[in-house]
Scaffold this active site. Structure first.
Site, PDB file in Angstrom:
ATOM      1  CG  ASP A 216       2.458  11.534   6.795  1.00  0.00           C
ATOM      2  OD1 ASP A 216       3.004  11.873   5.737  1.00  0.00           O
ATOM      3  OD2 ASP A 216       1.227  11.500   6.950  1.00  0.00           O
ATOM      4  CG  ASP A 334      -3.259  10.464   3.924  1.00  0.00           C
ATOM      5  OD1 ASP A 334      -2.285  10.077   4.580  1.00  0.00           O
ATOM      6  OD2 ASP A 334      -3.231  11.462   3.180  1.00  0.00           O
TER       7      ASP A 334
END
Length: 413
Positions: A216, A334
């Site tokens: 990420d 997420d």
């Protein structure tokens, strides 16, 4: 009389200024608080539902090492008889393969988006979304009804499930459906995938979360990263990325943008395989002031993708530099991996769940503060997942063995 009148006018002006200052401060604080609450509430709901279903379905009912093979366990499938070194090596290979698969899919998505193949993206996402809601949602619904001993007939169940999947697919990818319905279905999809991912063996889960944190950071922040390139292309074109993204509130678009979206988008579109970090917390504002004249000469794509709130604009006029966008966007991935973390914690005990939840919320709050400061797309996984994993192991191996015996022995009394 003239001096008295002047003094009275000055007093009135001072009273107006003093009355306006608290209102200004309150409006800024309420704006920030409202934005944070609008994104924290759905994340909390997603994690709470995941914990509920995980404890209802998995706790004490099955061995998670016997879970079916998926993309997260494609290289190595953990067995209870394997030694620790084998589990570590296999979990590391699984995590690397998963991240590699996500990278390839993200670059494919970028290429399709770059060459205006958005209809292909929307069509694939529509199909995968429908299959997720219909098959995965139907499986978990059937298991829950068996656990709760709820009678049902097959025909009614299939018809209701089919309608639910169709409504959800349409709601997430059309502009004329209620915005709240879209938000609700996004949370439902996140819960379904999170509960499914909780079946991954523990070693693979922890290595997978660690690999996703590193990926990420690289994909969003490094030059040439797939997510960074995708977001920059979307800002340059002033178009929405065709992915599962939760928006904190509905933002206004002009009629031309809505017509273009309706022409390009199929009636139903969504994605189950969209990678978790494929969509991050984003402040997709307009380009910098240096590029605005050039854009205006080229035809004027100077309209921001996400307009700033009135409170934020007022703050900028008064020299206030820290402000959140009008609508915070948080990738559904997420939601999923926050919930996977607390789902794994729920297999141990609820104290660990509470600690992990607070750690994740602290990380999300820190990410929102950084978003308000830097005003650009930021990855939402690294801080929250790192804090959550650290506090999970600290709670499980240090806090719980110390506090629980003391509480059971009533030592505090």
């Amino acid at each position: 009389e003239r001096e008295a009148l002047t003094t009275k006018v000055k007093q009135v002006d001072m009273e107006d200024v003093e009355a306006d200052e608290p209102f200004y401060e309150e409006s800024i604080l309420s704006s920030l608080g409202g934005e944070v609450t609008s994104i924290v509430a759905p994340v909390t709901a997603c994690m709470a539902l995941t914990v509920f279903f995980v404890r209802s379905l998995y706790l004490g009912r099955q061995n998670l090492s016997t879970a079916p093979t998926s993309i997260a366990t494609a290289i190595y499938h953990e067995s209870a008889s394997d030694d620790v070194s084998t589990k570590i090596t296999g979990a590391l290979l699984n995590a690397l393969f998963f991240v590699l698969a996500i990278t390839v899919m993200t670059f494919m998505m970028y290429l399709l988006f770059k060459y205006n193949c958005t209809k292909c993206l929307y069509g694939y996402m529509a199909f995968s979304s429908f299959t997720l809601l219909f098959f995965v949602g139907g499986y978990f619904a059937q298991v829950m009804m068996e656990v709760w001993k709820v009678p049902f007939d097959g025909i009614s169940f299939v018809v209701l499930l089919f309608n639910t999947a169709i409504v959800g697919t349409v709601a997430m990818w059309t502009s004329w459906t209620p915005f709240v319905l879209k938000q609700a279905y996004l949370v439902i999809i996140a819960v379904l995938i999170a509960v499914l991912f909780t079946r991954i063996p523990a070693w693979t889960t922890w290595f997978l979360l660690g690999a996703l944190v590193i990926y990420d950071l690289c994909a969003v922040l490094l030059p040439g990263g797939p997510l960074k390139a995708l977001v920059e292309l979307a800002i340059e074109r002033n178009e929405a990325i065709p992915a599962l993204v939760y928006e904190s509130r509905l933002t206004s678009r002009n009629d031309e943008d809505e017509k273009e979206m309706e022409e390009e988008a199929l009636p139903s579109a969504t994605s189950t395989s969209s990678p978790p970090e494929q969509v991050e917390i984003q402040d997709v504002t307009a380009s910098t002031s240096s590029s605005k004249p050039e854009e205006e000469r080229q035809g004027g794509e100077d309209e921001p993708l996400m307009k700033r709130s009135a409170a934020a604009e007022e703050a900028n006029e008064h020299g206030e530099m820290v402000s959140l966008p009008d609508s915070i966007k948080l990738g559904l991935g997420d939601f999923i991996f926050y919930s996977v973390l607390v789902g794994q914690a729920s297999l141990y005990d609820m104290t660990t769940v509470y600690v992990c939840y607070l750690a994740i919320m602290a990380g999300l709050g820190a990410t929102l503060i950084l978003l308000a400061i830097y005003q650009k797309a930021l990855p939402a996984l690294p801080i929250s997942i790192t804090l959550g994993v650290v506090f999970y192991f600290c709670t499980r191996y240090f806090l719980d063995p110390t506090v629980t015996p003391i509480a059971l022995s009533l030592l505090y009394e």
